[in-house]
Design a protein around this motif. Structure first.
Motif, PDB file in Angstrom:
ATOM      1  N   ASP A   1      -7.087   5.918   7.714  1.00 49.23           N
ATOM      2  CA  ASP A   1      -6.587   4.687   8.314  1.00 49.23           C
ATOM      3  C   ASP A   1      -6.492   3.574   7.266  1.00 49.23           C
ATOM      4  N   GLU A   2      -5.338   2.906   7.245  1.00 46.88           N
ATOM      5  CA  GLU A   2      -5.049   1.842   6.264  1.00 46.88           C
ATOM      6  C   GLU A   2      -5.206   2.373   4.832  1.00 46.88           C
ATOM      7  N   TRP A   3      -4.516   3.461   4.557  1.00 49.10           N
ATOM      8  CA  TRP A   3      -4.623   4.140   3.271  1.00 49.10           C
ATOM      9  C   TRP A   3      -4.223   3.241   2.095  1.00 49.10           C
ATOM     10  N   GLN A   4      -3.364   2.240   2.348  1.00 50.07           N
ATOM     11  CA  GLN A   4      -2.888   1.400   1.247  1.00 50.07           C
ATOM     12  C   GLN A   4      -4.015   0.580   0.612  1.00 50.07           C
ATOM     13  N   GLU A   5      -5.188   0.539   1.269  1.00 56.60           N
ATOM     14  CA  GLU A   5      -6.341  -0.134   0.670  1.00 56.60           C
ATOM     15  C   GLU A   5      -6.771   0.554  -0.630  1.00 56.60           C
ATOM     16  N   VAL A   6      -6.492   1.852  -0.715  1.00 55.79           N
ATOM     17  CA  VAL A   6      -6.758   2.613  -1.943  1.00 55.79           C
ATOM     18  C   VAL A   6      -5.492   3.414  -2.243  1.00 55.79           C
ATOM     19  N   PRO A   7      -4.502   2.816  -2.907  1.00 56.47           N
ATOM     20  CA  PRO A   7      -3.200   3.459  -3.099  1.00 56.47           C
ATOM     21  C   PRO A   7      -3.253   4.837  -3.754  1.00 56.47           C
ATOM     22  N   ALA A   8      -4.311   5.115  -4.531  1.00 54.46           N
ATOM     23  CA  ALA A   8      -4.425   6.430  -5.177  1.00 54.46           C
ATOM     24  C   ALA A   8      -4.495   7.563  -4.170  1.00 54.46           C
ATOM     25  N   ILE A   9      -4.830   7.244  -2.916  1.00 59.21           N
ATOM     26  CA  ILE A   9      -4.910   8.271  -1.875  1.00 59.21           C
ATOM     27  C   ILE A   9      -3.564   8.956  -1.681  1.00 59.21           C
ATOM     28  N   TRP A  10      -2.482   8.213  -1.806  1.00 55.36           N
ATOM     29  CA  TRP A  10      -1.149   8.794  -1.587  1.00 55.36           C
ATOM     30  C   TRP A  10      -0.915   9.974  -2.518  1.00 55.36           C
ATOM     31  N   ASP A  11      -1.102   9.753  -3.818  1.00 56.50           N
ATOM     32  CA  ASP A  11      -0.879  10.826  -4.788  1.00 56.50           C
ATOM     33  C   ASP A  11      -1.875  11.968  -4.604  1.00 56.50           C
ATOM     34  N   ALA A  12      -3.111  11.628  -4.208  1.00 56.82           N
ATOM     35  CA  ALA A  12      -4.113  12.673  -3.985  1.00 56.82           C
ATOM     36  C   ALA A  12      -3.725  13.549  -2.800  1.00 56.82           C
ATOM     37  N   VAL A  13      -3.250  12.941  -1.730  1.00 58.95           N
ATOM     38  CA  VAL A  13      -2.809  13.704  -0.563  1.00 58.95           C
ATOM     39  C   VAL A  13      -1.599  14.556  -0.917  1.00 58.95           C
ATOM     40  N   ARG A  14      -0.670  13.984  -1.660  1.00 60.46           N
ATOM     41  CA  ARG A  14       0.502  14.744  -2.089  1.00 60.46           C
ATOM     42  C   ARG A  14       0.070  15.971  -2.892  1.00 60.46           C
ATOM     43  N   PHE A  15      -0.909  15.791  -3.798  1.00 60.58           N
ATOM     44  CA  PHE A  15      -1.407  16.904  -4.616  1.00 60.58           C
ATOM     45  C   PHE A  15      -2.067  17.969  -3.733  1.00 60.58           C
ATOM     46  N   LYS A  16      -2.869  17.524  -2.750  1.00 63.37           N
ATOM     47  CA  LYS A  16      -3.523  18.463  -1.830  1.00 63.37           C
ATOM     48  C   LYS A  16      -2.487  19.296  -1.077  1.00 63.37           C
ATOM     49  N   CYS A  17      -1.378  18.648  -0.703  1.00 60.00           N
ATOM     50  CA  CYS A  17      -0.330  19.358   0.039  1.00 60.00           C
ATOM     51  C   CYS A  17       0.381  20.379  -0.841  1.00 60.00           C
ATOM     52  N   ASP A  18       0.357  20.179  -2.161  1.00 60.11           N
ATOM     53  CA  ASP A  18       0.980  21.115  -3.092  1.00 60.11           C
ATOM     54  C   ASP A  18       0.143  22.373  -3.311  1.00 60.11           C
TER      55      ASP A  18
END
Length: 426
Positions: free
Chosen positions: A81-98
Motif C-alpha cells: 500500500d502506497e508503494w511510491q513511499e519507497v520507489p525502489a519497490i517498483w523495480d524490485a517487484v518487476r524483478f520478482k515477476c521476471d
C-alpha cells in the motif's frame, strides 16, 4: 483467505482486477487518495504491507528502505500500500515477476506518481497499471441501473418508466461526490471532508510529492480557476489569464511555466483528468478542436474549492449544468473503462458543433452522448447530435441524451435515446 474489510462495497473495478491478476505478475492500482484503493486491493489480497502506517512508526517503510526484499515475502497476492513511499519497490517487484511465470503475486496501490528517474524500468508486460476513481452513482447505489452502456451499443434498450430524481437530490449528489467515506454522511459532513481534502493538498501534498516547495497561494488560485472552468475546454493561457484577472494582491502573478508545473503536480496526484478530443471518425478537412476538456477527478472537489452548496447550485443553474456534466462524465469514464472503452469529447471549431461525450469501444464502434440537466433542453441536444451524425464518416452505433430531471428511458422516433443518469450502469 482474502483480507476483505467488513462493510466493503463492491466496485466495478473488482472484475478487472481479478482478470489482470490472472494475466500479469503484478498490478498497480493508481488513483486519488480516499477513493477506496486500499479496501478494494484488500478484497483481492492475502497479505499486506502498509508503507505509510504511523501506528508502528513506519516500521515496514523503514524495512523497505533498508532492503525491499524484506517486505516482499508474504502470502500472495501481497498488497504493497502506497508503494511510491519507497520507489525502489517498483523495480524490485518487476524483478520478482521476471523470476518465474507465476501470476498475481503483487498488488501495488499509489495515490501519487513518483519522480520517474527513481524508477529504472517501466514494468511493461510484468506490472499492469490500472486507474481507479471515486464511486459512480451505480456503485454508491444512487443509480438504479435500469439501462446499461452495453445495451445501448447492442440496441437492446427498451422503453420504460424509471424513478425521477428531484433537482435538490442531483445538487446533493454533485456536492457530496463519490468518496466512499461520504456515501452515508450528511451533505454538510461530506462537504467538510471534501474541503479537508483540498486543505491537505495545499498544506502537504504539493510539496511532499517531490520535495519541491510550491506557493500555496498560487496553487489555490489555480485550483479556483480550474473549478470556475470545470467541464470547459480551457488552455493554459486561459487559466493564466483567469488567475491574473481574479487576484486581489498586486504582487501575485502566475507564469506559463508555473501553470504547467502545477498542473503536472495535480495530475500526478490524480486530482485532475483530461477528457481528450475525438477525431478519428470525422472528415479530415474539418477544423476539429484538439484541446481536452478539463475535469476534477470528482465534482465535489470543485464545489469545495468554490464553497458551493446544493442551494447555491440550485440558484445558479448555469453552474449546476456544468457540474452536472462533470458528474455524468465522471460516471461515463468509470463505466467506459469497465467495458474496455474510452471516453472522449468532440468539438468542430468552424461551426461550433460539439458532442459532450463520445464512448469508443475496443472494436472501434462508438456512441455519441449529449448531457443536459433539464429535459427542456432535449430538442437542442437532439439537434446537435443530428448535425454531428451528418459530419461523421463512420456513423455512431447509438446517440443518446442523458438528463438529470427525467423519469423514463425512451427511444425517440429519430432513434435517439433519452434517459436519466440515475438509471445508467456499465
Amino acid at each position: 483467505m482474502k483480507l476483505t474489510k467488513k462493510g466493503y462495497i463492491p466496485r466495478l473495478i473488482d472484475k478487472t482486477i481479478e482478470e489482470n491478476l490472472k494475466t500479469f505478475g503484478a498490478i498497480s492500482i493508481e488513483g486519488p487518495k480516499w477513493c477506496g484503493k486500499t479496501w478494494t486491493a484488500l478484497n483481492h489480497s492475502k497479505s499486506v504491507v502498509y508503507l505509510n502506517n504511523t501506528a508502528d512508526n513506519f516500521r515496514e517503510k523503514h524495512l523497505a528502505e533498508m532492503d525491499v526484499n524484506l517486505v516482499l515475502d508474504k502470502d500472495k497476492p501481497e498488497l504493497i500500500d502506497e508503494w511510491q513511499e519507497v520507489p525502489a519497490i517498483w523495480d524490485a517487484v518487476r524483478f520478482k515477476c521476471d523470476q518465474d511465470s507465476d501470476r498475481g503475486k503483487y498488488i501495488l496501490t499509489g495515490s501519487s506518481v513518483p519522480v520517474s528517474d527513481k524508477i529504472r524500468h517501466s514494468g511493461a508486460g510484468r506490472i499492469c497499471k490500472m486507474r481507479m476513481y471515486t464511486m459512480s452513482l451505480y456503485e454508491s447505489g444512487d443509480s438504479s441501473g435500469d439501462v446499461s452502456l452495453r445495451d445501448l451499443f447492442n440496441n437492446k434498450v427498451k422503453n420504460k418508466l424509471v424513478n425521477k430524481v428531484e433537482l435538490k437530490k442531483i445538487a446533493e449528489l454533485i456536492v457530496r461526490g463519490g468518496w466512499p467515506e461520504t456515501i452515508n454522511l450528511s451533505i454538510s459532513g461530506a462537504m467538510r471532508i471534501a474541503r479537508s481534502y483540498i486543505d491537505a493538498v495545499l498544506d502537504k501534498d504539493i510539496i511532499e510529492i517531490d520535495g519541491i516547495k510550491r506557493d500555496k497561494v498560487k496553487m489555490e488560485m489555480l485550483l479556483r480557476s480550474l473549478a470556475r472552468n470545470e467541464s470547459t475546454i480551457s488552455g493554459n493561457n486561459v487559466l493564466m489569464k483567469d488567475v491574473d484577472d481574479n487576484v486581489t494582491e498586486e504582487d501575485i502573478t502566475i507564469s506559463r511555466n508555473t501553470i504547467a508545473d502545477y498542473l503536472n503536480v495535480l495530475s500526478r496526484l490524480h486530482l485532475i483528468e483530461n477528457q481528450n478530443s475525438f477525431m478519428y471518425k470525422i472528415r479530415s478537412r474539418l477544423n476539429v478542436g484538439k484541446n481536452p476538456k478539463r475535469h476534477f477527478v470528482d465534482p465535489s472537489l470543485g464545489c469545495a474549492i468554490l464553497n458551493i452548496t446544493p442551494e447555491k447550485l440550485m440558484n445558479d443553474l448555469e453552474t449546476m449544468g456544468l457540474y452536472f456534466e462533470a458528474l455524468c462524465e465522471r460516471d461515463l469514464k468509470i463505466y467506459a473503462e469497465s467495458i474496455d472503452a474510452k471516453l472522449y469529447h468532440y468539438r468542430e471549431n468552424d461551426t461550433g458543433i460539439e458532442v459532450d461525450a463520445i464512448i469508443e469501444i475496443a472494436d472501434g464502434e462508438y456512441g455519441a452522448i449529449e448531457i443536459k440537466l433539464g429535459a427542456n433542453k432535449e430538442e437542442e441536444a437532439a439537434t446537435s447530435l443530428k448535425k454531428f451524425y451528418e459530419l461523421a464518416e463512420v456513423k455512431p452505433k447509438f446517440m443518446c441524451i442523458i438528463c438529470g430531471l427525467y423519469d423514463a428511458v425512451v427511444k425517440r422516433k429519430d432513434g435517439i435515446y433519452v434517459l436519466p443518469i440515475t438509471a445508467l450502469k456499465p
